[in-house]
Design a protein around this motif. Structure first.
Motif, PDB file in Angstrom:
ATOM      1  N   ILE A   8     -14.930 -36.513 -51.936  1.00 31.02           N
ATOM      2  CA  ILE A   8     -14.732 -35.086 -52.177  1.00 31.02           C
ATOM      3  C   ILE A   8     -16.056 -34.374 -52.019  1.00 31.02           C
ATOM      4  O   ILE A   8     -17.073 -34.808 -52.587  1.00 31.02           O
ATOM      5  N   ASN A   9     -16.070 -33.302 -51.243  1.00 27.57           N
ATOM      6  CA  ASN A   9     -17.325 -32.569 -51.084  1.00 27.57           C
ATOM      7  C   ASN A   9     -17.481 -31.532 -52.186  1.00 27.57           C
ATOM      8  O   ASN A   9     -16.597 -31.344 -53.020  1.00 27.57           O
ATOM      9  N   SER A  10     -18.618 -30.841 -52.149  1.00 30.75           N
ATOM     10  CA  SER A  10     -18.924 -29.988 -53.302  1.00 30.75           C
ATOM     11  C   SER A  10     -17.984 -28.789 -53.386  1.00 30.75           C
ATOM     12  O   SER A  10     -17.837 -28.185 -54.454  1.00 30.75           O
ATOM     13  N   SER A  11     -17.325 -28.452 -52.271  1.00 31.93           N
ATOM     14  CA  SER A  11     -16.376 -27.339 -52.374  1.00 31.93           C
ATOM     15  C   SER A  11     -14.981 -27.821 -52.770  1.00 31.93           C
ATOM     16  O   SER A  11     -14.003 -27.090 -52.660  1.00 31.93           O
ATOM     17  N   GLY A  12     -14.882 -29.066 -53.200  1.00 30.14           N
ATOM     18  CA  GLY A  12     -13.616 -29.543 -53.733  1.00 30.14           C
ATOM     19  C   GLY A  12     -12.597 -29.896 -52.666  1.00 30.14           C
ATOM     20  O   GLY A  12     -11.400 -29.762 -52.868  1.00 30.14           O
ATOM     21  N   ASP A  13     -13.074 -30.363 -51.521  1.00 28.06           N
ATOM     22  CA  ASP A  13     -12.166 -30.711 -50.440  1.00 28.06           C
ATOM     23  C   ASP A  13     -12.178 -32.224 -50.259  1.00 28.06           C
ATOM     24  O   ASP A  13     -13.244 -32.834 -50.128  1.00 28.06           O
ATOM     25  N   ILE A  14     -11.015 -32.835 -50.265  1.00 28.24           N
ATOM     26  CA  ILE A  14     -10.949 -34.285 -50.045  1.00 28.24           C
ATOM     27  C   ILE A  14     -11.055 -34.522 -48.544  1.00 28.24           C
ATOM     28  O   ILE A  14     -10.171 -34.151 -47.795  1.00 28.24           O
ATOM     29  N   PHE A  15     -12.127 -35.113 -48.114  1.00 30.90           N
ATOM     30  CA  PHE A  15     -12.250 -35.289 -46.655  1.00 30.90           C
ATOM     31  C   PHE A  15     -12.068 -36.724 -46.205  1.00 30.90           C
ATOM     32  O   PHE A  15     -12.085 -37.009 -45.017  1.00 30.90           O
TER      33      PHE A  15
ATOM     34  N   LYS B  72      -7.947 -38.970 -43.135  1.00 29.60           N
ATOM     35  CA  LYS B  72      -7.834 -37.606 -43.662  1.00 29.60           C
ATOM     36  C   LYS B  72      -6.600 -37.434 -44.530  1.00 29.60           C
ATOM     37  O   LYS B  72      -6.363 -36.364 -45.077  1.00 29.60           O
ATOM     38  N   GLY B  73      -5.805 -38.477 -44.601  1.00 31.49           N
ATOM     39  CA  GLY B  73      -4.612 -38.399 -45.428  1.00 31.49           C
ATOM     40  C   GLY B  73      -3.442 -37.777 -44.709  1.00 31.49           C
ATOM     41  O   GLY B  73      -2.486 -37.325 -45.335  1.00 31.49           O
ATOM     42  N   LYS B  74      -3.532 -37.727 -43.383  1.00 34.95           N
ATOM     43  CA  LYS B  74      -2.412 -37.158 -42.623  1.00 34.95           C
ATOM     44  C   LYS B  74      -1.387 -38.231 -42.333  1.00 34.95           C
ATOM     45  O   LYS B  74      -1.709 -39.413 -42.229  1.00 34.95           O
ATOM     46  N   ASN B  75      -0.170 -37.808 -42.155  1.00 35.58           N
ATOM     47  CA  ASN B  75       0.903 -38.766 -41.951  1.00 35.58           C
ATOM     48  C   ASN B  75       0.956 -39.216 -40.495  1.00 35.58           C
ATOM     49  O   ASN B  75       1.108 -38.409 -39.591  1.00 35.58           O
ATOM     50  N   ALA B  76       0.850 -40.505 -40.299  1.00 32.80           N
ATOM     51  CA  ALA B  76       0.937 -41.035 -38.941  1.00 32.80           C
ATOM     52  C   ALA B  76       2.013 -42.099 -38.857  1.00 32.80           C
ATOM     53  O   ALA B  76       2.020 -42.926 -37.958  1.00 32.80           O
ATOM     54  N   SER B  77       2.946 -42.049 -39.801  1.00 30.54           N
ATOM     55  CA  SER B  77       3.934 -43.122 -39.863  1.00 30.54           C
ATOM     56  C   SER B  77       4.874 -43.111 -38.662  1.00 30.54           C
ATOM     57  O   SER B  77       5.448 -44.124 -38.310  1.00 30.54           O
ATOM     58  N   GLU B  78       4.971 -41.938 -38.028  1.00 36.90           N
ATOM     59  CA  GLU B  78       5.886 -41.804 -36.901  1.00 36.90           C
ATOM     60  C   GLU B  78       5.505 -42.733 -35.744  1.00 36.90           C
ATOM     61  O   GLU B  78       6.339 -43.137 -34.953  1.00 36.90           O
ATOM     62  N   LEU B  79       4.229 -43.059 -35.697  1.00 40.00           N
ATOM     63  CA  LEU B  79       3.746 -43.851 -34.575  1.00 40.00           C
ATOM     64  C   LEU B  79       3.950 -45.347 -34.770  1.00 40.00           C
ATOM     65  O   LEU B  79       3.524 -46.151 -33.953  1.00 40.00           O
ATOM     66  N   PHE B  80       4.576 -45.699 -35.870  1.00 42.38           N
ATOM     67  CA  PHE B  80       4.654 -47.116 -36.227  1.00 42.38           C
ATOM     68  C   PHE B  80       5.123 -48.024 -35.090  1.00 42.38           C
ATOM     69  O   PHE B  80       4.447 -49.006 -34.769  1.00 42.38           O
ATOM     70  N   PRO B  81       6.271 -47.695 -34.449  1.00 42.68           N
ATOM     71  CA  PRO B  81       6.738 -48.620 -33.410  1.00 42.68           C
ATOM     72  C   PRO B  81       5.717 -48.792 -32.289  1.00 42.68           C
ATOM     73  O   PRO B  81       5.508 -49.902 -31.801  1.00 42.68           O
ATOM     74  N   ALA B  82       5.071 -47.706 -31.937  1.00 44.34           N
ATOM     75  CA  ALA B  82       4.112 -47.787 -30.843  1.00 44.34           C
ATOM     76  C   ALA B  82       2.905 -48.628 -31.238  1.00 44.34           C
ATOM     77  O   ALA B  82       2.356 -49.380 -30.422  1.00 44.34           O
ATOM     78  N   VAL B  83       2.496 -48.494 -32.472  1.00 42.82           N
ATOM     79  CA  VAL B  83       1.300 -49.217 -32.907  1.00 42.82           C
ATOM     80  C   VAL B  83       1.589 -50.694 -33.092  1.00 42.82           C
ATOM     81  O   VAL B  83       0.807 -51.552 -32.681  1.00 42.82           O
TER      82      VAL B  83
END
Lengths: 372, 1024
Positions: A8-15, B72-83
């Motif tokens: 987490i950076n100082s502006s509170g963003d989980i990166f 980044k915590g984004k969802n990439a589960s859709e790519l499962f079969p390809a991966v």
């Protein structure tokens, strides 16, 4: 053990987030943000925060919070020490540990994290082993046989950092002229403790690259003379809106070595609106918002002592602050270990070639504070 | 601040914005939001294409981007079969990233995840240990319940791997499987038990971790490994050290008696010490006398000490808490220095360490007193560190150092950090109550602070002074007057309330001021804080009762104001007071006691440390830090009154007896090995390496890593690790399982059903995978046939074995007679066991491994070996004679060459069953001719034996060449005594008197017997 990690950076963003077991929703960090808001300063965020189902253990370094999510009882130092090791590893890999660098190297970061923990339990945390598994992004490897130890003393505590680039399995022994000075030591795991106990000799097979061989403490009995002094004259007067400010820095028992990199900082009281100062050398700044005075002095010339003089303008009507500000001092002295610790010799066994050896002594101010 | 708001604030970021926006929404609804963003759809399309391309570089690029998304915590589960298709990629970089992806998403896409299983199963057999390890890691990290049996199998197999790194990963996998399916607990405990026996430092930490997670209550599993763990500890990696130390702390508290003398037990307190009356002293004296520390207890304390020097704060803390909880009080002191060292570390480390020091310093001031200055506060310390340091300083304060401390506190009070300044004032108050000598000084100091310009400081001082005065009322009228004056200036409600309360309590001591104060307060009643209003009411009530003449009207006025206050608490209080103090016809019996109620002696508040009651948590734990029981916290038990049987930790005797039984199950493995080893030599070498590993545990790591290159032999020999604990049929099962074969069903075993199920699932998954991977089916069938043949061989082996088993058991003399004892050329040579030639041939592998491991034996085994021997007389059918574990090569001089006119004779005990009679001890005599001419007709002449002693002499030696030597065997029945056997050694010309006196140890016979039998025998012998 360690369930997940959030950066987490100082502006509170989980990166960045990484999970070693089932995914924990990042909403768990809300508890952390709450604590962060309450703490006003980053430094004051408690390292251990309990939440209904998890425990958040965090360290704050390089303006990044490394927040580990724990579910069950675990020695908190275990997690904290590990998080610091993660930061050290990043620094070792990328030179600096900052948000942009981590974002740029996210794949390497991820692979490193994957290797460092398995199911939340540390797997490989030694930088030399990790580097064999995952290559650092830029390969800066010089194949020179060198060993450099730099001794840095801060007040009466110091470290020996080593940079070893030796092929094969060299077995090194390092002896001191005056090992009795060392009161309390802690070692890198490669050091054979028994030999130190019996002979006061450091015997070890070094890992490759940079590592901290030894941290030591010199007992307070043979307290070393502090190599600098600060003369100060700071006065506020009750009724007046002007205060006087004057500080002078001078050397003391430096064995003829120059004191350099001198930086003076001081947190001025809230009542100080501005300062008009003239330094005899170097540059100074005063931040009227944070009330932080900083004076970059540079080298101290014993013939002409650096000084900073001037006036402070105070808030009208405000009463005089109770306490004069503390002055913090940073400095370096090359080629001198103020502790008096001296390396006697360094020998290598187990390999045929002749290594290059070098040693650099350095004295650095730790938390040098002058109460005025 | 949430990520949402951040995302919006970054909207201006152009192209980046959509991505961020999507990130924000995905946190709200992780799965649903994906399709909403057409751009992302497109993006993923192109990732899919890249993954399906033929170029590794494109795939790698795609994978890197996907990993970035995961990070980044984004969802990439859709790519499962390809991966998942790329799981078998040859490119190691791609593979690694695919693994990362799989571990993250397999749980969500269970069916598709199964496609990858066969790849891992194959990789589990890779000759490279790193690949085996990573395959196990990923396989066990895929949280898909359906593969539980496969995981179980893989774990079992990996736990016997030759590479300690793979075994370490197996230990980690145990915990993963356990959290996935707790029903596997029993089986997993078996694996843990096996891995606990592991001698590798790499494995120790991980398996103890698994132990702690799966079965922390099974302390019995530790007994046998306790000493080993203690001895390995220094060399274990640092994280493992922490876990092991914590576990051993718990262990020690259940297995040893308290080393603490009564008077300084954990609840000690000096109070206890000083108050202890004569009775108690007597009791402690008794205990003091009777206490001796268990050597195992000492071992743990001694072996952890070097770790105080570790660079790892967690290790240092772990050792510190171990010393605190289990070492004698006199030795705890050594941890202080190390803990103080940790204070130079990071803020977070400081925080935890200071908390622990705070708890310790309450009970043992002395420990940290020399380091008082280390706890001085720096202005740059974060507030939480400051308050903790303050806490410790308070705990450490005593008569001697209080003046120094108070001076230090004065600086702190001036601090700009007002929260800290307030805490300092509290601290001064505590010091004042704890140390009676300085109470007045402190009080004066605090009174001075009352004129401080900072209101917070003043308010805090008032509150503290109030508490102090409450403790010693009387004589402080002056201070109360001074404080009464403060009411005009001070505005902080708590402080005002405190002053009012104080005046109310002491209204009889300040009879003039009190009514005046009430008058002033009545004037401003409505504008006061609620807290203050309540105290005004109290003051009024108290004055009404003591001085109603002056204050009656005032009080009634206040009560009227209170009656109509907005706050119901105040209205309530008003009603209550009115009923109680104002006499009227309705007032009940209570009003008679009103004065007693209001002006009762109130107990002074106790100013004590917030760390006072933390000591019931184990130090260094999360629970201690939080001061509440954390999930999964394991209570540290109290010392047992009587120590449990310490002999449970003895290992060598039992283990060795098992290992050296020729009929033992352990040996069954060996002949089977032959069939799979490429060459016998290799097999032998790997045998000895694994044997020596499990025995001596020295330098095993390197050897084993090398051993990896030859997979077959390594697997075979590694299976020996588990051999002694498991039945042969189980071993057989494991082998077949290893080969993924169906033949498993043929073998009946205890857990037959279970195993069948497993093989079915593994079959089906194999079938699945073969539909995708053509190549896999090939290898499958191959291994199948192989294993079938194997199983046949194994059964054959079994039959063979049972035959062999009988032989050494009955130990027919006739069989032994067949064996011609070739005189061993040199006395130094190790003897071959006295078995029939056919047996020797059958057990060739066994013998070789035995002898080779004998070489690695150290002298330390001798004693245990001797213990396991029994006298010849005791020999009875249910005792199985075993081969000696260790044969000393030491020879004794029978005849020196000087006194023997050039004939020298040495003898030694080969420790074999004697061929001349079962009561006799074998003695080998080596004769040397040191002259330059032949010595002829060497024989034994006149014997002078004590009564009952018998001797079987060697046959006459016709001649011995110059410089020649010859070894002959004799048998002597010493009658179980150490009496000397004297006889003459004669040549053609001379006779020399010689003596043989046996050491006691040589009269014993090595046997293997169960513990039960041993006890039975013991009883019989005792009674005899």
């Amino acid at each position: 053990m360690i369930h997940s990690l959030f950066l987490i950076n100082s502006s509170g963003d989980i990166f960045l987030e990484k999970h070693w077991k089932s995914v924990v929703s990042r909403s768990v960090c809300d508890y952390f943000f709450e604590a962060q808001e309450r703490a006003t300063e980053a430094e004051n965020v408690p390292p251990v925060i309990p939440t209904p189902h998890h425990y958040l253990l965090s360290v704050y370094r390089h303006k990044i919070f490394f927040v580990a999510v724990i579910q069950t009882e675990v020695p908190p130092l275990f997690v904290i020490e590990f998080l610091h090791r993660v930061v050290d590893t990043f620094q070792d890999y990328f030179g600096v540990c900052s948000e942009p660098v981590i974002k740029d190297n996210v794949v390497v970061v991820y692979e490193v994290l994957e290797e460092m923990l398995d199911n939340g339990f540390p797997l490989a945390t030694e930088s030399n082993i990790l580097k064999e598994l995952i290559k650092p992004p830029t390969i800066l490897r010089t194949v020179v046989n060198t060993i450099t130890g730099s001794t840095i003393t801060a007040e009466i505590q110091g470290v020996i950092d080593a940079c070893v680039k030796l092929t094969g399995m060299p077995d090194l022994t390092l002896s001191f002229m005056n090992p009795r000075l060392l009161d309390d030591v802690s070692f890198h795991p490669c050091v054979r403790f028994k030999r130190w106990e019996s002979e006061r000799i450091l015997s070890f097979i070094p890992p490759d690259g940079n590592f901290r061989l030894l941290s030591y403490h010199v007992s307070a009995q043979n307290l070393v003379a502090i190599p600098v002094y600060v003369k100060h004259n700071i006065s506020f007067r009750d009724s007046s809106s002007l205060g006087r400010f004057e500080i002078t820095v001078g050397p003391k028992q430096t064995m003829g070595k120059t004191i350099e990199g001198v930086i003076v900082t001081s947190q001025m009281p809230k009542g100080v609106l501005n300062m008009s100062l003239t330094p005899s050398q170097g540059t100074h700044t005063f931040d009227p918002v944070t009330k932080m005075l900083s004076w970059d002095v540079g080298k101290i010339n014993p013939q002409k002592l650096p000084s900073l003089k001037g006036t402070m303008s105070l808030q009208a009507g405000a009463s005089k602050p109770d306490e004069n500000p503390t002055i913090n001092l940073q400095f370096k002295i090359q080629q001198l270990a103020i502790s008096g610790l001296k390396v006697n010799r360094l020998d290598m066994y187990g390999e045929k070639y002749k290594p290059f050896k070098g040693i650099k002594y350095m004295t650095k101010a730790g938390k040098f504070q002058v109460r005025t | 601040m949430s990520s949402n708001s951040f995302a919006y604030s970054e909207q201006s970021g152009g192209g980046e914005a959509t991505e961020l926006g999507q990130e924000a929404t995905s946190t709200i609804s992780p799965s649903g939001a994906f399709g909403l963003f057409s751009s992302d759809l497109k993006k993923n399309e192109d990732l899919k294409q890249m993954l399906e391309s033929n170029k590794d570089s494109a795939k790698l690029d795609a994978m890197k981007r996907i990993v970035g998304m995961i990070a980044k915590g984004k969802n990439a589960s859709e790519l499962f079969p390809a991966v998942v298709k790329n799981v078998a990629s040859k490119n190691i970089e791609i593979k690694k990233l695919v693994y990362v992806y799989l571990v993250r998403y397999a749980e969500e896409q269970q069916d598709l995840a199964l496609l990858s299983i066969s790849t891992f199963q194959r990789a589990l057999k890779d000759p490279n240990q790193l690949i085996r390890a990573s395959a196990l890691r990923v396989l066990s990290s895929i949280r898909v319940p359906i593969i539980v049996p496969i995981m179980m199998l893989a774990i079992k197999e990996a736990s016997a791997d030759l590479s300690p790194y793979v075994r370490k990963n197996a230990a980690h996998a145990i915990q993963k499987l356990y959290s996935l399916d707790p029903e596997q607990k029993e089986m997993l405990i078996e694996v843990i038990e096996k891995l606990l026996k592991d001698k590798s430092t790499l494995v120790a930490g991980s398996v103890v971790m698994a132990f702690e997670e799966v079965c922390p209550d099974r302390i019995d599993l530790i007994h046998k490994n306790y000493r080993k763990l203690c001895n390995l500890l220094v060399d274990v990696e640092e994280w493992g050290q922490v876990v092991i130390i914590h576990m051993l702390t718990r262990y020690a508290r259940t297995q040893f008696v308290s080393p603490w003398k009564e008077e300084d037990g954990l609840e000690d307190d000096e109070k206890n010490f000083y108050d202890s009356d004569d009775d108690q002293k007597e009791k402690t004296d008794k205990r003091k006398k009777s206490y001796t520390m268990d050597p195992d207890h000492r071992l743990l304390i001694r072996n952890t000490k070097p770790l105080l020097q570790s660079r790892n704060a967690a290790v240092v803390m772990a050792v510190a808490q171990l010393y605190w909880h289990i070492s004698p009080k006199s030795e705890v002191g050594i941890i202080s220095k190390s803990l103080v060292r940790l204070l130079r570390s990071n803020r977070e480390v400081q925080y935890i360490v200071l908390q622990n020091i705070a708890t310790m310093s309450i009970q043992r001031k002395g420990m940290f007193e020399p380091y008082l200055k280390s706890f001085y506060v720096r202005s740059t310390d974060p507030t939480m560190i400051k308050t903790l340091k303050l806490e410790i300083l308070t705990n450490l304060a005593n008569e001697a150092n209080i003046s120094t401390l108070l001076r230090e506190f004065q600086t702190y009070v001036k601090s700009q950090d007002k929260e800290f300044a307030a805490a300092t004032i509290q601290t001064i108050g505590r010091c004042a109550t704890n140390i009676s000598e300085v109470t007045d000084t402190c009080l004066n100091g605090l009174v001075c602070l009352l004129s401080n310009r900072d209101e917070i400081v003043v308010a805090e001082s008032v509150v503290v002074i109030k508490k102090l005065l409450q403790m010693q009322p009387a004589q402080h009228g002056e201070i109360i007057k001074h404080m009464a004056k403060l009411l005009d200036s001070i505005t902080v409600p708590v402080a005002r309330a405190s002053i009012l309360w104080l005046i109310g309590e002491n209204c009889e001591r300040v009879p003039k001021i009190a009514p005046d104060v009430l008058r002033k307060m009545a004037k401003g009643f409505t504008s006061e804080d609620d807290l203050v209003k309540l105290q005004i009411l109290n003051l009024g009530a108290k004055l009404y009762l003591t001085n109603s003449k002056q204050t009656k009207l005032l009080t009634q006025y206040i009560l009227n104001l209170g009656k109509y206050d907005q706050n119901y608490d105040i209205r309530d209080r008003t009603r209550f007071i009115r009923q109680l103090i104002v006499p009227n016809e309705k007032s009940g019996a209570l009003s008679k006691y009103a004065k007693k109620i209001f002006l009762a002696q109130k107990p002074a508040p106790l100013l004590e440390s917030p760390f006072k009651d933390r000591d019931h948590f184990q130090l260094g734990t999360l629970s201690h830090t939080l001061n509440t029981k954390a999930t999964g916290y394991l209570e540290l038990s109290n010392w047992p009154e009587v120590a449990p049987d310490p002999s449970v930790r003895n290992v060598e005797v039992i283990e060795l007896a098992k290992e050296w039984t020729p009929a033992g199950k352990a040996k069954k493995e060996n002949p089977a090995k032959k069939f799979y080893s490429e060459s016998e030599e290799e097999e032998d070498s790997s045998d000895s390496s694994s044997d020596s590993d499990s025995e001596s545990g020295s330098a095993s790591g390197e050897q084993e890593e090398e051993g990896d290159s030859s997979d077959d032999s390594s697997e075979d020999s590694s299976s020996e690790h588990k051999s002694d604990s498991e039945s042969a049929s189980e071993v057989g099962n494991k082998r077949t399982a290893k080969r993924n074969s169906k033949s498993k069903r043929k073998r009946d075993s205890e857990d037959g059903e279970n195993e069948n199920e497993k093989s079915k699932t593994s079959d089906s998954s194999n079938a699945d995978s073969s539909s995708i991977e053509d190549s896999s089916s090939d290898s499958e069938s191959e291994s199948e046939s192989e294993s079938e043949s194997e199983s046949r061989k194994v059964t054959k082996e079994k039959e063979n074995k049972t035959k062999q088993n009988i032989n050494p058991l009955t130990k027919d003399v006739s069989l032994l007679d067949l064996d011609d004892f070739n005189p061993v050329s040199t006395p130094v040579a190790l003897p071959t066991p006295a078995l029939s030639p056919s047996l020797i041939a059958d057990l060739e592998g066994l013998n070789l491994s035995t002898t080779s491991s004998v070489i690695t034996k150290e002298v330390r085994l001798k004693s245990s070996e001797e213990k396991s021997r029994k006298t010849f007389k005791d020999y009875n059918p249910h005792i199985m004679v075993s081969t000696p574990v260790f044969v000393p090569v030491k020879t004794h001089v029978l005849l020196h060459r000087m006194s023997g006119k050039g004939l020298a004779a040495h003898y030694f005990f080969p420790r074999q069953p004697c061929i001349f009679g079962d009561k006799m001890v074998s003695v080998q005599i080596t004769l040397n001719n040191t002259t330059d001419r032949k010595i002829e007709n060497i024989h034994v002449g006149g014997k002078r034996l004590p009564v009952g002693m018998q001797m079987h002499v060697f046959n006459t030696i016709e001649s011995l060449e110059p410089e020649g030597s010859i070894t002959v065997s004799m048998g002597i029945d010493f009658c179980d005594s150490t009496q000397t056997a004297s006889f003459q050694l004669c040549t053609k010309d001379d006779c020399f008197n010689v003596n043989i006196q046996p050491p006691v140890g040589e009269l014993l016979l090595p046997v293997a017997m169960s513990e039960k039998d041993f006890k039975k025998e013991q009883v019989i012998k005792k009674n005899a």
